[in-house]
Design an enzyme around this catalytic site. Structure first.
Site, short mmCIF file in Angstrom:
data_model
loop_
_atom_site.label_atom_id
_atom_site.label_comp_id
_atom_site.label_asym_id
_atom_site.label_seq_id
_atom_site.Cartn_x
_atom_site.Cartn_y
_atom_site.Cartn_z
N LYS A 1 -14.69 0.69 1.99
CA LYS A 1 -13.65 0.27 2.95
C LYS A 1 -13.80 1.13 4.21
O LYS A 1 -14.68 0.85 5.03
CB LYS A 1 -12.29 0.33 2.27
N HIS B 1 -7.62 2.71 -0.47
CA HIS B 1 -7.08 2.43 0.88
C HIS B 1 -6.53 3.68 1.55
O HIS B 1 -5.89 3.57 2.60
CB HIS B 1 -6.01 1.34 0.80
N SER C 1 -2.57 -1.73 -1.96
CA SER C 1 -3.48 -2.55 -1.17
C SER C 1 -2.82 -3.76 -0.51
O SER C 1 -3.29 -4.22 0.53
CB SER C 1 -4.64 -3.02 -2.04
#
Ligand SMILES: Cc1ncc(COP(=O)(O)O)c(C=O)c1O
Length: 391
Positions: A241, A211, A183
Site C-alpha cells: 500500500k 493501512h 480499512s
C-alpha cells in the site's frame, strides 16, 4: 452439475453485489486511462504516498531486475534467501524499532500464516468485529475459539476477557487481534486502551498495520502513533500500500520470527517475492527512514479533504487517516453514486457487503500525498453534488 455457478451469479446480481474486473491503465500514482481513453483521477487506491512512481523505487527495481532477473524460482527455505531480503528485513526491523522482521508474499498470507501458526484448538482469539477478512480467515484456520468483540469497544473486550476462562492448562494462549487503521472506516484501534487489557489478561497482542504503515506514527504505524511500540507483541503490515511494492512484513521478537519461519505455512510453502519487488519495498523503507515529509503531506491532504467535504455538507467520521468513508446505505445506491463520479472522471470505491456490513454500503475515498489540493477540492465539490442529488 454446474448450474450452481449460474444460480449463484444470478443471486449476486439480484442483490446488487456483482463485481467484475475493470481494466484501467495507470498513468501515474493518481491517474488512470479508462477503456474509453478518458483520463480519470483515482481516489480509490491505497497508494497513500504516491511512491509507485517515485524514481528511487523504480531505479531500485530496475537495477534488481537487471542484475538478478525476474523471478525467485522457489521458496526461501529451499533455494536460500535472496540477499535483498536480508537488507529489507533488517531495515524494516530498525524502522519499526523491533528485534527482527520477516517478509510474507502478501498481507493476506501474513495474517493467515501468523495467526494460523500461533493459535490452535483450545486457545482463545479476541477479534475486532471489523477486522480485515484475512485476519478472520487466519482465526478460522487456527482452530482456536474466536470471540468477536464489538468494534473498538474496549469495555466489551474487557468483559469478554473477564468472562471467558482459558481452560486446559498453562500451554493455552489468548490473542487480541485488531486492524491498526480499519480499512473501510479509516478509524484507529484504541491501542492505548487495548494494551493494558492485553497485559492484565496475559494476552498476546497483534496489530495489522496494512493501512497504518507509511501513514501513522511518522510512518511507523499504529503502535508508534500511541507511543506503544514496545508493548505490541506482533506488528504486521503490508509492503503493497503506502510502500508501493508487494508483500507484507511482521516485526517482533527474534523468537517470534524464528517461530514463524519454522511454522507459518504460508511463508514456508510459497515461492519468494521477485528481486525487483523486494528492492522496491526496500527503497520505500529507506526513503521513509530518512524523512517523513511525504507522511506529513499525506496527513495534511487527508485533513484538507475532510474539511472540503464538510464544507459541502458531506458527513465524514472524525479521524486523521486518509481513508474517508461516506455511508450511502443501499448497495445499488452506492454503485450509482460511484458511477456518477466516474462520469466526471473521478474513481472512488463503492464498497458493499461482504466487505462492509449490510445496509452500510459506502463510497470509500482514499487520499494520497500525490493528490494536488485543486484535485481534492474539485473532487469534494463533485461528491457534494452527488450526495445532495444535485447531479
Ligand atoms: C487490513 C488489511 N490487512 C491485510 C490486507 C491484505 O494485504 P494484501 O493485499 O497484501 O494481501 C489488507 C488489504 O489488502 C488489509 O486492508
Amino acid at each position: 452439475m454446474f448450474s450452481f455457478l449460474q444460480n449463484s451469479l444470478d443471486e449476486i446480481k439480484s442483490l446488487g453485489l456483482y463485481r467484475e474486473n475493470k481494466t484501467w491503465d495507470p498513468l501515474d500514482a493518481t491517474h488512470v486511462r479508462d477503456p474509453e481513453g478518458k483520463t480519470c483521477l483515482v481516489l480509490a487506491s491505497n497508494n497513500y504516498l504516491g511512491l509507485t512512481h517515485h524514481p528511487e523505487l523504480i531505479n531500485a527495481a530496475v537495477q534488481a531486475l537487471q542484475r538478478w532477473g525476474t523471478g525467485s524460482g522457489s521458496a526461501r527455505l529451499i533455494t536460500g534467501s535472496h540477499p535483498l531480503y536480508e537488507t529489507l528485513e533488517r531495515n524494516l526491523a530498525a524502522y519499526k524499532s523491533a528485534e527482527e522482521a520477516l517478509t510474507f508474499n502478501t498481507g493476506y498470507m501474513a495474517n493467515v500464516g501468523i495467526i494460523g501458526s500461533l493459535m490452535t484448538k483450545g486457545d482463545l482469539i479476541f477479534s475486532d468485529a471489523l477486522n480485515h477478512a484475512s485476519i478472520i480467515d487466519g482465526c478460522r484456520l487456527s482452530g482456536a475459539k474466536i470471540i468477536v468483540y464489538p468494534h473498538c469497544d474496549t469495555d466489551a473486550l474487557k468483559k469478554l476477557l473477564q468472562d471467558t476462562p482459558l481452560e486446559g492448562g498453562s500451554s493455552r494462549k489468548r490473542l487480541i487481534v485488531t486492524d491498526g487503521v480499519f480499512s473501510m472506516d479509516g478509524d484507529i484501534a484504541p491501542l492505548d486502551r487495548i494494551v493494558p487489557l492485553a497485559q492484565k489478561y496475559g494476552a498476546i497482542l497483534m496489530v495489522d498495520d496494512a493501512h497504518a504503515t507509511g501513514v501513522l506514527g511518522r510512518g511507523r504505524g499504529t503502535a508508534h502513533h500511541f507511543g506503544l511500540a514496545d508493548k505490541v507483541d506482533i506488528q504486521m503490515g503490508t509492503l503493497s500500500k503506502a510502500l508501493a511494492s508487494e508483500g507484507a512484513y511482521v516485526t517482533g521478537s527474534s523468537k517470534l520470527i524464528g517461530y514463524l519461519t519454522n511454522k507459518a505455512r504460508s511463508f514456508i510453502f510459497s515461492t519468494a517475492l521477485s528481486p525487483a519487488t523486494i528492492a522496491a519495498a526496500n527503497a520505500a523503507v529507506s526513503l521513509l527512514s530518512k524523512s517523513d515529509e511525504l507522511v506529513q503531506q499525506l496527513g495534511a491532504n487527508a485533513a484538507f479533504m475532510r474539511e472540503k467535504l464538510a464544507e459541502q455538507g458531506v458527513k465524514t467520521p472524525d479521524s486523521p487517516t486518509p481513508i474517508i468513508p461516506i455511508i450511502i446505505g443501499g448497495n445499488r445506491e452506492a454503485v450509482e453514486a460511484a458511477a456518477s463520479l466516474r462520469e466526471e472522471g473521478i474513481i472512488v470505491g463503492a464498497i458493499r457487503p461482504p466487505t462492509v456490513p449490510a445496509g452500510q454500503s459506502r463510497l470509500r475515498i482514499t487520499v494520497s500525498a500525490a493528490h494536488s489540493r485543486e484535485e481534492l477540492a474539485w473532487t469534494a465539490e463533485r461528491i457534494g453534488l452527488v450526495i445532495r442529488n444535485e447531479k
